[in-house]
Write an enzyme that holds these catalytic residues in place. Structure first.
Site, short mmCIF file in Angstrom:
data_model
loop_
_atom_site.label_atom_id
_atom_site.label_comp_id
_atom_site.label_asym_id
_atom_site.label_seq_id
_atom_site.Cartn_x
_atom_site.Cartn_y
_atom_site.Cartn_z
N TYR B 121 0.85 -1.22 -0.03
CA TYR B 121 -0.10 -0.13 0.09
C TYR B 121 0.79 0.95 0.05
O TYR B 121 1.77 1.19 0.81
CB TYR B 121 -0.81 -0.01 1.12
CG TYR B 121 -1.74 0.90 1.18
CD1 TYR B 121 -3.23 0.77 0.62
CD2 TYR B 121 -1.76 2.28 1.58
CE1 TYR B 121 -4.12 1.92 0.32
CE2 TYR B 121 -2.53 3.38 1.38
CZ TYR B 121 -3.96 3.25 0.88
OH TYR B 121 -4.72 4.17 0.88
N GLN B 183 -10.77 0.02 0.70
CA GLN B 183 -11.33 -1.02 -0.68
C GLN B 183 -10.00 -1.44 -1.40
O GLN B 183 -10.06 -2.53 -1.77
CB GLN B 183 -12.03 0.08 -1.47
CG GLN B 183 -11.30 1.39 -2.02
CD GLN B 183 -11.51 2.58 -1.14
OE1 GLN B 183 -11.68 2.57 -0.05
NE2 GLN B 183 -11.25 3.76 -1.76
N ASN B 206 -3.51 5.70 6.07
CA ASN B 206 -4.32 6.43 7.37
C ASN B 206 -5.06 5.45 7.95
O ASN B 206 -4.75 4.23 7.87
CB ASN B 206 -4.98 7.42 6.52
CG ASN B 206 -6.21 6.83 5.72
OD1 ASN B 206 -6.44 5.50 5.75
ND2 ASN B 206 -6.66 7.46 4.67
N GLN B 251 12.93 14.55 12.54
CA GLN B 251 11.81 13.65 13.09
C GLN B 251 10.43 14.36 13.24
O GLN B 251 9.42 13.75 12.91
CB GLN B 251 12.19 12.95 14.44
CG GLN B 251 11.60 11.89 14.95
CD GLN B 251 11.71 10.66 13.61
OE1 GLN B 251 12.72 10.73 13.27
NE2 GLN B 251 10.59 10.16 13.62
N HIS B 254 7.60 15.04 10.49
CA HIS B 254 6.86 13.74 10.14
C HIS B 254 5.43 14.09 10.14
O HIS B 254 4.52 14.11 9.41
CB HIS B 254 7.40 12.54 10.69
CG HIS B 254 8.31 11.98 9.74
ND1 HIS B 254 8.30 11.63 8.34
CD2 HIS B 254 9.66 11.76 10.19
CE1 HIS B 254 9.18 11.05 8.01
NE2 HIS B 254 10.08 10.89 8.86
N GLU B 319 12.45 3.68 18.17
CA GLU B 319 12.74 3.38 16.93
C GLU B 319 14.09 3.66 16.33
O GLU B 319 14.71 2.78 15.49
CB GLU B 319 11.58 4.21 15.87
CG GLU B 319 11.45 3.52 14.32
CD GLU B 319 10.49 4.49 13.68
OE1 GLU B 319 10.02 5.66 14.08
OE2 GLU B 319 10.21 4.26 12.46
N HIS B 320 14.48 4.97 16.48
CA HIS B 320 15.59 5.51 15.76
C HIS B 320 16.54 5.92 16.86
O HIS B 320 16.02 6.80 17.79
CB HIS B 320 15.66 6.47 14.76
CG HIS B 320 14.88 6.25 13.61
ND1 HIS B 320 13.45 6.51 13.63
CD2 HIS B 320 14.90 5.76 12.49
CE1 HIS B 320 12.88 6.38 12.46
NE2 HIS B 320 13.82 5.62 11.62
N ASP B 353 17.09 6.66 6.06
CA ASP B 353 15.86 6.90 5.67
C ASP B 353 16.03 6.48 4.19
O ASP B 353 14.92 6.07 3.74
CB ASP B 353 15.33 8.24 5.98
CG ASP B 353 14.94 8.58 7.53
OD1 ASP B 353 14.76 7.32 7.84
OD2 ASP B 353 14.67 9.65 7.90
N GLU B 407 1.18 -38.51 27.19
CA GLU B 407 0.16 -37.45 27.08
C GLU B 407 -1.26 -37.91 26.96
O GLU B 407 -2.17 -37.22 26.48
CB GLU B 407 0.68 -36.44 25.97
CG GLU B 407 1.95 -35.82 26.17
CD GLU B 407 2.42 -34.88 24.98
OE1 GLU B 407 1.79 -35.05 24.00
OE2 GLU B 407 3.45 -33.98 25.32
N HIS B 412 -2.09 -41.38 18.91
CA HIS B 412 -0.79 -40.82 18.12
C HIS B 412 0.11 -42.39 18.46
O HIS B 412 1.00 -42.68 17.37
CB HIS B 412 0.01 -39.80 19.18
CG HIS B 412 -0.47 -38.50 18.76
ND1 HIS B 412 -1.91 -38.06 18.82
CD2 HIS B 412 0.01 -37.48 18.09
CE1 HIS B 412 -2.23 -36.88 18.34
NE2 HIS B 412 -1.03 -36.47 18.10
#
Lengths: 427, 427
Positions: B121, B183, B206, B251, B254, B319-320, B353, B407, B412
């Site tokens: 996506y 969709q 989003n 940062q 963003h 994250e960074h 990046d 068991e 088995h």
């Protein structure tokens, strides 16, 4: 068992158990309670649901020693050999850090490091499988996880089954707590006075446990939420009906939602297997469960060719696949999607469930198309490291700044350009 | 920026965006509609939400060629070089099948195979980042995924941004559809007349897209659902305030939920960075977004020692992480938890990046404790294969049967024992 002609669009009736909405409310209450009241809440729930009044959650060294001393010596040997096989094969999966040199004395790295702490849920009662203790614990320990913890609900006498304690000891785990259900998952995710929080929770459980794992997911990592177990067997006229029937029933005895499918090119075998299943069912201790499973989710399909059988398997992506044909190894190379493949009549599924060394925690419900069984990778994480020298930066930063501006991220461009003012060249 | 003393329990105010309940209802309706009406539903939603009246979803070769012809040559070169770096580093991650021989001509195997099909996506408008196309597509292609597809919402003129088409072409993708939102996710998960279903969906989006990914999870695999982006910088008195400030703002630009944290042993640097941030903020095109981010999620902490800073980072698991100190490489070895680590002042985050070759899709919100950035592993699955010969079976089956009976899984035990009747030894 019903026998049908294999059509091009094989679609099994799968009734995946629905999460119970009432359970979810309870699970959320339990988690909130454990976060607020810690050990007290754990003691309260263990008394209420397991009927055990405890004053301490941790299994003592004495309890471990006693379980081991009481246990059948031959079975200890069997478990130790199984554990050794699992350990050896999972050690093969361990990966090394990647050190990747770049120009100008620069480099990138890919560090592979174990998780700090992992919790393993072991169900209670007859579902307390020592083999699952080995299959979950050993990959974590082989990965190098520093702290592997077991939680399991006690019987009303306040004890855990000897088989679980013995398997834990053989795997190499000594931190075990007598607590089960959603309260155990909450304790592992958030920590209490007795139980320090972990980073990942694995292992099977009932619907309360599964729902609790979903709820704490994100706070900690979890393994898959497994669906009912499944087997598909591809067999031709060289297969023995009694063996195929026994393998179908080994799957069916797990639970009433388990699914057993035979796809065969031989009509004779189909009919023989169908009557063998009925004959063997009557002799099985867990007949009631196995019969329900076979009636609802058992199928024998007659295929026109082995190629058609392979196509159907690739569509099904079964958790377990047995291939019992004239040239099973050749055929196995055409299988794209299956959790585990068992080749030939002497490699029936229990060989992998217990002993060969591969993992028995496998993707169900067609997810073998895109996911894998439990493995060492599930207990490590990867961190990338970037080092650019001054010379490398001088060569490359204009490109980086242009790409940032292409994305209208002016601040990113200025970050790399900010170095261009000549201020000396430390680092 | 606010300056605080670093305490032992650093806990950042994180407002993770809440999933909107109204959106969920819409998302479920959209998915049902696409499953029922296929392409027709896609055309309808694309007209309604993107204002584009389409008669065909697929981007044509002519559109691809035109985008490429129109595009700045220098930028094409930059993107190609970035793609080559990403390709080379991800190729290092590719793993080989494990062939593990056992006694008695038996073996186990660990097959590593690519997924059949993956959908990527790509968000629309200014969030259509060509770098993200490269970072998501290249690992999948390096893994050997047979079919990699892009979906992205068109502008009202029915076109996708040139930068996305050019990046796709450089990555090596030709199957691109003009459809976005829930969709598009529904189409990838279930398939329509134009778009065949895939096995895994990756890429940012989003809240409609994120909710739709959650809904189809299980039917297909998904990558992480990323939280807002974060950086933590460890710096001592050798760092330059203007550079550190520029990195914090890279940062912050963003989005308003992004988080920028400086942990420094130098009070002087703390104060200089604080005023530099204010000075640079006024000059930033995305000042409004960056200012909101800095005000709500920006912190400067003064640490007593670099050890204390390292402990805080290991608690945060950012994250960074940038390390701009006298001996950054030494310090980096003490970091246990971070998505990606950038060493020294010439390795600011945009280097990773855009360009160095490591992946920029990284774990957020402290999940670097237990998860990893996007990599080749995310596009393969592992299948275990077990072959036991007759001799191996004869040696081992009594142990397997005993473990099964431990068991209480009699079926088995009978499965492996059923072979014991001497019926010949085919396979």
């Amino acid at each position: 068992m019903r026998i049908e002609k294999l059509t091009n669009t094989i679609s099994l009736l799968r009734s995946v158990e629905q999460a119970n909405a009432d359970h979810l409310t309870t699970v959320r209450e339990v988690i909130t309670d454990v976060r607020k009241n810690g050990d007290l809440a754990l003691f309260r729930y263990t008394e209420k649901w397991d009927g055990a009044k405890l004053t301490s959650l941790k299994v003592t060294k004495e309890e471990m020693d006693e379980a081991y001393a009481n246990f059948d010596r031959q079975l200890i040997g069997d478990l130790e050999e199984a554990a050794a096989n699992i350990r050896v094969f999972h050690t093969e999966q361990v990966r090394k850090q990647i050190d990747f040199p770049l120009a100008n004395n620069s480099y990138i790295q890919y560090k592979i490091s174990p998780l700090d702490a992992v919790g393993l849920y072991v169900p209670g009662g007859t579902a307390a499988y020592p083999s699952s203790v080995l299959m979950n614990a050993i990959p974590a320990l082989v990965a190098g996880v520093g702290r592997v913890v077991i939680v399991s609900p006690p019987s009303s006498n306040g004890k855990l089954p000897d088989s679980v304690l013995v398997a834990a000891r053989i795997a190499g785990i000594t931190e075990i707590y007598k607590v089960g259900g959603a309260q155990a998952i909450a304790a592992l995710a958030y920590g209490t006075e007795s139980i320090r929080a972990v980073d990942k929770i694995t292992g099977p459980g009932n619907s309360f446990v599964a729902l609790a794992k979903r709820e704490v997911f994100g706070r900690v990592a979890i393994d898959m939420i497994a669906g009912p177990s499944e087997i598909t067997i591809i067999a031709d006229e060289t297969a023995y009906a009694d063996e195929v029937a026994a393998d179908l029933l080994a799957q069916a005895e797990h639970d009433r939602f388990a699914s057993s499918v035979l796809i065969t090119t031989s009509e004779t075998l189909a009919e023989q297997v169908s009557s063998e299943v009925e004959r063997q069912l009557k002799l099985l201790p867990r007949e009631e469960i196995a019969r329900a499973s076979i009636e609802n989710f058992g199928y024998i399909y007659i295929a026109e060719s082995l190629e058609q059988a392979v196509d159907a398997v690739n569509e099904l992506a079964p958790e377990h696949l047995e291939i019992i044909t004239k040239q099973p190894e050749e055929l196995s190379k055409k299988i794209k999607h299956a959790g585990a493949i068992f080749i030939g009549r002497f490699s029936s599924e229990p060989v992998g469930d217990y002993f060969a060394g591969t993992n028995h925690v496998l993707p169900t419900n067609s997810t073998a198309r895109f996911s894998s069984g439990l493995c060492v990778d599930d207990f490590v994480k990867k961190t990338s490291v970037v080092y650019y020298s001054k010379e490398m930066w001088q060569e490359q930063y204009p490109k980086i700044a242009r790409l940032a501006r292409l994305e209208q991220l002016e601040g990113h461009a200025r970050s790399v350009e900010s170095r261009s003012w000549d201020k000396g060249d430390s680092q």
